[in-house]
Design a protein around this motif. Sequence first.
Motif, PDB file in Angstrom:
ATOM      1  N   THR A 101       0.814  -1.212   0.000  1.00 41.25           N
ATOM      2  CA  THR A 101       0.000   0.000   0.000  1.00 41.25           C
ATOM      3  C   THR A 101       0.848   1.261   0.000  1.00 41.25           C
ATOM      4  N   ALA A 102       0.443   2.220  -0.836  1.00 36.96           N
ATOM      5  CA  ALA A 102       1.040   3.561  -0.826  1.00 36.96           C
ATOM      6  C   ALA A 102      -0.056   4.530  -0.411  1.00 36.96           C
ATOM      7  N   TYR A 103       0.321   5.554   0.323  1.00 35.41           N
ATOM      8  CA  TYR A 103      -0.650   6.451   0.935  1.00 35.41           C
ATOM      9  C   TYR A 103      -0.607   7.837   0.299  1.00 35.41           C
ATOM     10  N   LEU A 104      -1.777   8.400   0.084  1.00 32.22           N
ATOM     11  CA  LEU A 104      -1.864   9.728  -0.508  1.00 32.22           C
ATOM     12  C   LEU A 104      -1.340  10.768   0.474  1.00 32.22           C
ATOM     13  N   LYS A 105      -0.414  11.584   0.009  1.00 34.27           N
ATOM     14  CA  LYS A 105       0.157  12.656   0.823  1.00 34.27           C
ATOM     15  C   LYS A 105      -0.121  14.004   0.155  1.00 34.27           C
ATOM     16  N   GLN A 106      -0.431  14.978   0.984  1.00 32.69           N
ATOM     17  CA  GLN A 106      -0.737  16.309   0.475  1.00 32.69           C
ATOM     18  C   GLN A 106       0.492  17.202   0.547  1.00 32.69           C
ATOM     19  N   GLY A 107       0.895  17.733  -0.602  1.00 34.87           N
ATOM     20  CA  GLY A 107       2.012  18.663  -0.636  1.00 34.87           C
ATOM     21  C   GLY A 107       1.520  20.090  -0.775  1.00 34.87           C
ATOM     22  N   ASN A 108       2.388  20.956  -1.226  1.00 35.71           N
ATOM     23  CA  ASN A 108       2.033  22.363  -1.419  1.00 35.71           C
ATOM     24  C   ASN A 108       1.461  22.556  -2.821  1.00 35.71           C
ATOM     25  N   GLY A 109       0.138  22.353  -2.926  1.00 34.65           N
ATOM     26  CA  GLY A 109      -0.532  22.507  -4.205  1.00 34.65           C
ATOM     27  C   GLY A 109      -0.569  21.254  -5.050  1.00 34.65           C
ATOM     28  N   TRP A 120       9.151  16.452 -15.164  1.00 33.56           N
ATOM     29  CA  TRP A 120       7.990  15.584 -15.339  1.00 33.56           C
ATOM     30  C   TRP A 120       6.730  16.423 -15.503  1.00 33.56           C
ATOM     31  N   THR A 121       5.910  16.073 -16.477  1.00 36.52           N
ATOM     32  CA  THR A 121       4.619  16.721 -16.662  1.00 36.52           C
ATOM     33  C   THR A 121       3.520  15.688 -16.461  1.00 36.52           C
ATOM     34  N   SER A 122       2.587  15.982 -15.548  1.00 35.08           N
ATOM     35  CA  SER A 122       1.538  15.029 -15.193  1.00 35.08           C
ATOM     36  C   SER A 122       0.442  14.981 -16.251  1.00 35.08           C
ATOM     37  N   LYS A 123      -0.509  14.086 -16.047  1.00 33.25           N
ATOM     38  CA  LYS A 123      -1.649  13.948 -16.958  1.00 33.25           C
ATOM     39  C   LYS A 123      -2.479  15.232 -17.017  1.00 33.25           C
ATOM     40  N   LYS A 124      -2.409  16.022 -15.944  1.00 34.88           N
ATOM     41  CA  LYS A 124      -3.156  17.280 -15.903  1.00 34.88           C
ATOM     42  C   LYS A 124      -2.420  18.422 -16.591  1.00 34.88           C
ATOM     43  N   ILE A 178      15.380   3.932  -6.575  1.00 30.69           N
ATOM     44  CA  ILE A 178      14.988   4.761  -7.705  1.00 30.69           C
ATOM     45  C   ILE A 178      13.677   4.284  -8.303  1.00 30.69           C
ATOM     46  N   GLU A 179      13.483   2.965  -8.359  1.00 32.11           N
ATOM     47  CA  GLU A 179      12.233   2.422  -8.892  1.00 32.11           C
ATOM     48  C   GLU A 179      11.040   2.840  -8.037  1.00 32.11           C
ATOM     49  N   ILE A 180      11.165   2.705  -6.724  1.00 34.59           N
ATOM     50  CA  ILE A 180      10.060   3.053  -5.828  1.00 34.59           C
ATOM     51  C   ILE A 180       9.799   4.556  -5.839  1.00 34.59           C
ATOM     52  N   ILE A 181      10.860   5.330  -5.719  1.00 33.21           N
ATOM     53  CA  ILE A 181      10.678   6.785  -5.658  1.00 33.21           C
ATOM     54  C   ILE A 181      10.151   7.321  -6.979  1.00 33.21           C
ATOM     55  N   SER A 182      10.537   6.701  -8.090  1.00 32.23           N
ATOM     56  CA  SER A 182      10.043   7.133  -9.400  1.00 32.23           C
ATOM     57  C   SER A 182       8.543   6.925  -9.508  1.00 32.23           C
ATOM     58  N   ASN A 183       8.061   5.811  -8.983  1.00 33.23           N
ATOM     59  CA  ASN A 183       6.628   5.561  -9.010  1.00 33.23           C
ATOM     60  C   ASN A 183       5.865   6.558  -8.146  1.00 33.23           C
ATOM     61  N   SER A 184       6.424   6.920  -7.005  1.00 30.96           N
ATOM     62  CA  SER A 184       5.788   7.931  -6.164  1.00 30.96           C
ATOM     63  C   SER A 184       5.750   9.283  -6.887  1.00 30.96           C
ATOM     64  N   LEU A 185       6.871   9.675  -7.436  1.00 27.42           N
ATOM     65  CA  LEU A 185       6.959  10.985  -8.076  1.00 27.42           C
ATOM     66  C   LEU A 185       6.053  11.093  -9.298  1.00 27.42           C
ATOM     67  N   THR A 186       5.956  10.024 -10.068  1.00 26.63           N
ATOM     68  CA  THR A 186       5.123  10.089 -11.271  1.00 26.63           C
ATOM     69  C   THR A 186       3.634   9.964 -10.961  1.00 26.63           C
ATOM     70  N   SER A 187       3.293   9.776  -9.688  1.00 29.01           N
ATOM     71  CA  SER A 187       1.877   9.796  -9.297  1.00 29.01           C
ATOM     72  C   SER A 187       1.416  11.199  -8.933  1.00 29.01           C
ATOM     73  N   ILE A 188       2.301  12.160  -9.017  1.00 28.02           N
ATOM     74  CA  ILE A 188       2.009  13.526  -8.582  1.00 28.02           C
ATOM     75  C   ILE A 188       0.961  14.186  -9.480  1.00 28.02           C
ATOM     76  N   LEU A 189       0.045  14.926  -8.836  1.00 27.35           N
ATOM     77  CA  LEU A 189      -0.971  15.691  -9.552  1.00 27.35           C
ATOM     78  C   LEU A 189      -1.229  16.998  -8.816  1.00 27.35           C
ATOM     79  N   ALA A 190      -1.434  18.067  -9.562  1.00 27.88           N
ATOM     80  CA  ALA A 190      -1.782  19.349  -8.947  1.00 27.88           C
ATOM     81  C   ALA A 190      -3.172  19.271  -8.354  1.00 27.88           C
ATOM     82  N   ASP A 191      -3.427  20.058  -7.317  1.00 28.01           N
ATOM     83  CA  ASP A 191      -4.730  20.047  -6.651  1.00 28.01           C
ATOM     84  C   ASP A 191      -5.825  20.575  -7.558  1.00 28.01           C
ATOM     85  N   LYS A 192      -5.522  21.505  -8.432  1.00 31.35           N
ATOM     86  CA  LYS A 192      -6.551  22.101  -9.299  1.00 31.35           C
ATOM     87  C   LYS A 192      -6.160  21.898 -10.757  1.00 31.35           C
TER      88      LYS A 192
END
Length: 214
Positions: free
Chosen positions: A77-85, A176-180, A200-214
């Motif tokens: 399991t990976a958990y959703l974390k809220q960053g700055n935006g 990296w540019t997200s789907k949004k 690097i494999e694990i951190i890459s998967n976390s980073l590429t899951s990033i999405l802006a709040d809006k």
Amino acid sequence: MKRTSNQPFRKIAALTFAFSLAVPFAASDNALLSNEAHAAGTTSSIAAASSASATSSVRPATQSFALMVKGEYVNRTAYLKQGNGYSLYVANGYTFSKAKNKIHLTQYPSYNAQIEKLPANFNLQKVSKQGRAELKKYGQVRSYKGDQLFESPMSSARLLLQASDTKGNLHNYVIWTSKKGDSYLFRINAPTSEFAGTFIEIISNSLTSILADK
């Protein structure tokens, strides 16, 4: 994204190491906290799962990813974390700091990734030049893209620069540019070790899951 056991995972120097099952993860999620440094044969579906929810205003609190344990894939399991935006999914054994916009291996903070949100109108050529200047102090700077990244979660990165210092420590500079359509700069540091590729494999998967709040 499944791969056969012991299938070589890297095509570029030191981006990821070949799979090794010598020291597998323990069976429970909690045990990961004491075993992540010896993680082996890791793959993940975090980014794929999160992109499916890119059009949703509320992302799921968790997403699953797969670890290869003794030749078999086991969900974790990976958990959703809220960053700055933005938000992203962070695996067990890793710590996310909203204040620092940083993820690190909990027991080994020198394995880390720094996140920087880029403006919508950023100049890719200018940021690339900046990255080369930053990495030059470590050694020769190499650029990778597309099929050079093989099955890496970063294969769609707009820019991936990498340098290795005299001790073999890796320093990656990624755009990296997200789907949004929101873009980020990731600075990834991985000291040389038998599990640097897994990090690097694990951190890459976390980073590429990033999405802006809006």
